[in-house]
Scaffold this motif. Structure first.
Motif, PDB file in Angstrom:
ATOM      1  N   ARG A   5       0.828  -1.197   0.000  1.00  0.00           N
ATOM      2  CA  ARG A   5       0.000   0.000   0.000  1.00  0.00           C
ATOM      3  C   ARG A   5       0.864   1.250   0.000  1.00  0.00           C
ATOM      4  NH1 ARG A   5      -3.769   2.181   4.634  1.00  0.00           N
ATOM      5  NH2 ARG A   5      -2.133   1.148   5.767  1.00  0.00           N
ATOM      6  N   VAL A   6       0.529   2.190  -0.871  1.00  0.00           N
ATOM      7  CA  VAL A   6       1.211   3.480  -0.918  1.00  0.00           C
ATOM      8  C   VAL A   6       0.619   4.349   0.180  1.00  0.00           C
ATOM      9  CG1 VAL A   6       1.709   5.518  -2.327  1.00  0.00           C
ATOM     10  CG2 VAL A   6       1.595   3.261  -3.398  1.00  0.00           C
ATOM     11  N   CYS A   7       1.472   4.972   0.976  1.00  0.00           N
ATOM     12  CA  CYS A   7       1.032   5.820   2.086  1.00  0.00           C
ATOM     13  C   CYS A   7       0.150   6.949   1.570  1.00  0.00           C
ATOM     14  CB  CYS A   7       2.258   6.373   2.811  1.00  0.00           C
ATOM     15  SG  CYS A   7       1.861   7.457   4.176  1.00  0.00           S
ATOM     16  N   GLU A   8      -0.973   7.181   2.231  1.00  0.00           N
ATOM     17  CA  GLU A   8      -1.897   8.236   1.816  1.00  0.00           C
ATOM     18  C   GLU A   8      -1.255   9.618   1.849  1.00  0.00           C
ATOM     19  OE1 GLU A   8      -2.896   5.783   3.943  1.00  0.00           O
ATOM     20  OE2 GLU A   8      -4.489   4.817   2.802  1.00  0.00           O
ATOM     21  N   ASP A   9      -0.219   9.799   2.678  1.00  0.00           N
ATOM     22  CA  ASP A   9       0.478  11.087   2.732  1.00  0.00           C
ATOM     23  C   ASP A   9       1.075  11.466   1.387  1.00  0.00           C
ATOM     24  OD1 ASP A   9      -0.161  11.217   5.411  1.00  0.00           O
ATOM     25  OD2 ASP A   9       1.824  10.572   6.091  1.00  0.00           O
ATOM     26  N   ALA A  10       1.364  10.473   0.552  1.00  0.00           N
ATOM     27  CA  ALA A  10       1.956  10.734  -0.759  1.00  0.00           C
ATOM     28  C   ALA A  10       1.008  11.506  -1.668  1.00  0.00           C
ATOM     29  CB  ALA A  10       2.347   9.414  -1.426  1.00  0.00           C
ATOM     30  N   PHE A  11      -0.276  11.497  -1.363  1.00  0.00           N
ATOM     31  CA  PHE A  11      -1.265  12.138  -2.216  1.00  0.00           C
ATOM     32  C   PHE A  11      -1.760  13.476  -1.673  1.00  0.00           C
ATOM     33  CE2 PHE A  11      -1.990   7.454  -2.633  1.00  0.00           C
ATOM     34  CZ  PHE A  11      -1.209   7.322  -3.763  1.00  0.00           C
ATOM     35  N   SER A  12      -1.175  13.941  -0.592  1.00  0.00           N
ATOM     36  CA  SER A  12      -1.533  15.248  -0.004  1.00  0.00           C
ATOM     37  C   SER A  12      -3.033  15.396   0.217  1.00  0.00           C
ATOM     38  CB  SER A  12      -1.021  16.378  -0.899  1.00  0.00           C
ATOM     39  OG  SER A  12       0.356  16.270  -1.107  1.00  0.00           O
ATOM     40  N   GLY A  13      -3.674  14.327   0.664  1.00  0.00           N
ATOM     41  CA  GLY A  13      -5.099  14.392   0.969  1.00  0.00           C
ATOM     42  C   GLY A  13      -6.018  14.300  -0.234  1.00  0.00           C
ATOM     43  N   ILE A  14      -5.473  14.091  -1.419  1.00  0.00           N
ATOM     44  CA  ILE A  14      -6.277  13.992  -2.630  1.00  0.00           C
ATOM     45  C   ILE A  14      -6.710  12.541  -2.818  1.00  0.00           C
ATOM     46  CG2 ILE A  14      -6.255  14.232  -5.142  1.00  0.00           C
ATOM     47  CD1 ILE A  14      -4.107  16.418  -4.726  1.00  0.00           C
ATOM     48  N   GLN A  15      -8.001  12.317  -3.074  1.00  0.00           N
ATOM     49  CA  GLN A  15      -8.495  10.960  -3.259  1.00  0.00           C
ATOM     50  C   GLN A  15      -8.247  10.507  -4.697  1.00  0.00           C
ATOM     51  OE1 GLN A  15     -12.659  10.323  -2.549  1.00  0.00           O
ATOM     52  NE2 GLN A  15     -12.482   8.132  -2.864  1.00  0.00           N
ATOM     53  N   VAL A  16      -7.590   9.373  -4.837  1.00  0.00           N
ATOM     54  CA  VAL A  16      -7.312   8.797  -6.150  1.00  0.00           C
ATOM     55  C   VAL A  16      -8.559   8.046  -6.622  1.00  0.00           C
ATOM     56  CG1 VAL A  16      -5.848   7.192  -7.435  1.00  0.00           C
ATOM     57  CG2 VAL A  16      -4.859   8.609  -5.610  1.00  0.00           C
ATOM     58  N   VAL A  17      -8.967   8.287  -7.872  1.00  0.00           N
ATOM     59  CA  VAL A  17     -10.143   7.621  -8.425  1.00  0.00           C
ATOM     60  C   VAL A  17      -9.836   6.830  -9.696  1.00  0.00           C
ATOM     61  CG1 VAL A  17     -11.739   9.283  -7.398  1.00  0.00           C
ATOM     62  CG2 VAL A  17     -10.843   9.690  -9.705  1.00  0.00           C
ATOM     63  N   LEU A  18      -8.584   6.915 -10.192  1.00  0.00           N
ATOM     64  CA  LEU A  18      -8.216   6.262 -11.440  1.00  0.00           C
ATOM     65  C   LEU A  18      -6.730   5.940 -11.420  1.00  0.00           C
ATOM     66  CD1 LEU A  18      -9.151   5.650 -14.443  1.00  0.00           C
ATOM     67  CD2 LEU A  18      -8.243   7.911 -14.969  1.00  0.00           C
ATOM     68  N   VAL A  19      -6.353   4.766 -11.903  1.00  0.00           N
ATOM     69  CA  VAL A  19      -4.941   4.416 -12.018  1.00  0.00           C
ATOM     70  C   VAL A  19      -4.647   3.956 -13.437  1.00  0.00           C
ATOM     71  CG1 VAL A  19      -4.634   3.807  -9.589  1.00  0.00           C
ATOM     72  CG2 VAL A  19      -5.288   2.031 -11.220  1.00  0.00           C
ATOM     73  N   GLY A  20      -3.423   4.229 -13.879  1.00  0.00           N
ATOM     74  CA  GLY A  20      -2.962   3.780 -15.182  1.00  0.00           C
ATOM     75  C   GLY A  20      -1.461   3.586 -15.115  1.00  0.00           C
ATOM     76  N   ALA A  21      -0.904   2.908 -16.087  1.00  0.00           N
ATOM     77  CA  ALA A  21       0.533   2.666 -16.097  1.00  0.00           C
ATOM     78  C   ALA A  21       1.033   2.572 -17.531  1.00  0.00           C
ATOM     79  CB  ALA A  21       0.864   1.375 -15.348  1.00  0.00           C
ATOM     80  N   GLY A  22       2.304   2.871 -17.696  1.00  0.00           N
ATOM     81  CA  GLY A  22       2.969   2.745 -18.984  1.00  0.00           C
ATOM     82  C   GLY A  22       4.311   2.082 -18.797  1.00  0.00           C
ATOM     83  N   ARG A  23       5.164   2.199 -19.777  1.00  0.00           N
ATOM     84  CA  ARG A  23       6.454   1.510 -19.750  1.00  0.00           C
ATOM     85  C   ARG A  23       7.277   1.857 -18.516  1.00  0.00           C
ATOM     86  NH1 ARG A  23      11.567   2.466 -23.317  1.00  0.00           N
ATOM     87  NH2 ARG A  23      12.719   0.586 -22.789  1.00  0.00           N
ATOM     88  N   GLY A  24       7.404   3.121 -18.190  1.00  0.00           N
ATOM     89  CA  GLY A  24       8.214   3.529 -17.047  1.00  0.00           C
ATOM     90  C   GLY A  24       7.525   4.580 -16.207  1.00  0.00           C
ATOM     91  N   HIS A  25       6.216   4.529 -16.115  1.00  0.00           N
ATOM     92  CA  HIS A  25       5.497   5.535 -15.338  1.00  0.00           C
ATOM     93  C   HIS A  25       4.163   4.983 -14.854  1.00  0.00           C
ATOM     94  CE1 HIS A  25       4.167   5.976 -19.519  1.00  0.00           C
ATOM     95  NE2 HIS A  25       3.009   6.285 -19.004  1.00  0.00           N
ATOM     96  N   ILE A  26       3.583   5.727 -13.915  1.00  0.00           N
ATOM     97  CA  ILE A  26       2.229   5.445 -13.460  1.00  0.00           C
ATOM     98  C   ILE A  26       1.402   6.712 -13.607  1.00  0.00           C
ATOM     99  CG2 ILE A  26       2.983   3.654 -11.843  1.00  0.00           C
ATOM    100  CD1 ILE A  26       2.490   5.635  -9.565  1.00  0.00           C
ATOM    101  N   HIS A  27       0.100   6.547 -13.700  1.00  0.00           N
ATOM    102  CA  HIS A  27      -0.827   7.667 -13.736  1.00  0.00           C
ATOM    103  C   HIS A  27      -1.817   7.482 -12.599  1.00  0.00           C
ATOM    104  CE1 HIS A  27       0.437   8.978 -17.715  1.00  0.00           C
ATOM    105  NE2 HIS A  27       0.406   7.709 -18.079  1.00  0.00           N
ATOM    106  N   LEU A  28      -2.076   8.566 -11.885  1.00  0.00           N
ATOM    107  CA  LEU A  28      -3.092   8.559 -10.841  1.00  0.00           C
ATOM    108  C   LEU A  28      -4.052   9.691 -11.157  1.00  0.00           C
ATOM    109  CD1 LEU A  28      -0.724   8.222  -7.760  1.00  0.00           C
ATOM    110  CD2 LEU A  28      -1.896   6.385  -8.981  1.00  0.00           C
ATOM    111  N   GLY A  29      -5.326   9.384 -11.197  1.00  0.00           N
ATOM    112  CA  GLY A  29      -6.315  10.408 -11.503  1.00  0.00           C
ATOM    113  C   GLY A  29      -7.174  10.724 -10.296  1.00  0.00           C
ATOM    114  N   SER A  30      -7.591  11.970 -10.211  1.00  0.00           N
ATOM    115  CA  SER A  30      -8.484  12.404  -9.143  1.00  0.00           C
ATOM    116  C   SER A  30      -9.514  13.359  -9.728  1.00  0.00           C
ATOM    117  CB  SER A  30      -7.706  13.102  -8.028  1.00  0.00           C
ATOM    118  OG  SER A  30      -7.360  14.410  -8.421  1.00  0.00           O
ATOM    119  N   ALA A  31     -10.451  13.757  -8.906  1.00  0.00           N
ATOM    120  CA  ALA A  31     -11.433  14.743  -9.345  1.00  0.00           C
ATOM    121  C   ALA A  31     -10.813  16.141  -9.403  1.00  0.00           C
ATOM    122  CB  ALA A  31     -12.628  14.742  -8.395  1.00  0.00           C
TER     123      ALA A  31
END
Length: 94
Positions: A59-85
């Motif tokens: 589990r990634v620590c919630e502090d890493a998101f500065s209180g922003i709720q993640v609603v979408l995840v994606g990934a590519g060759r050498g990266h990740i995507h996190l989406g929020s509202a």
């Protein structure tokens, strides 16, 4: 089926909403809004403030998101995507 049941226990009994795979890493978002990553941790890709390889979902620590709720995840060759509202959220990788 047994292997699948063991994997699901790793997510602290939360249901997985979505998952994404990069070339050497995977991430999952559970219905309770938690983000889990595993695989190659080069360049801090997994979001754990290190470059360690993780063979099991961690589990990634919630502090890493500065209180922003993640609603979408994606990934590519050498990266990740996190989406929020909200329009801005930190991401890892190169």
């Amino acid at each position: 089926l047994c292997a699948l049941q063991n994997t699901l226990c790793v997510f602290e009994d939360a249901s997985v909403l979505m998952a994404a795979c990069g070339s050497r890493h995977t991430l999952a978002l559970t219905k309770d809004g938690r983000v889990w990553t595993w695989g190659c941790g080069e360049w801090g890709l997994l979001g754990h403030n290190d470059e360690e390889e993780r063979m099991e979902p961690t589990r990634v620590c919630e502090d890493a998101f500065s209180g922003i709720q993640v609603v979408l995840v994606g990934a590519g060759r050498g990266h990740i995507h996190l989406g929020s509202a909200l329009p801005r959220i930190p991401v890892g990788g190169t």
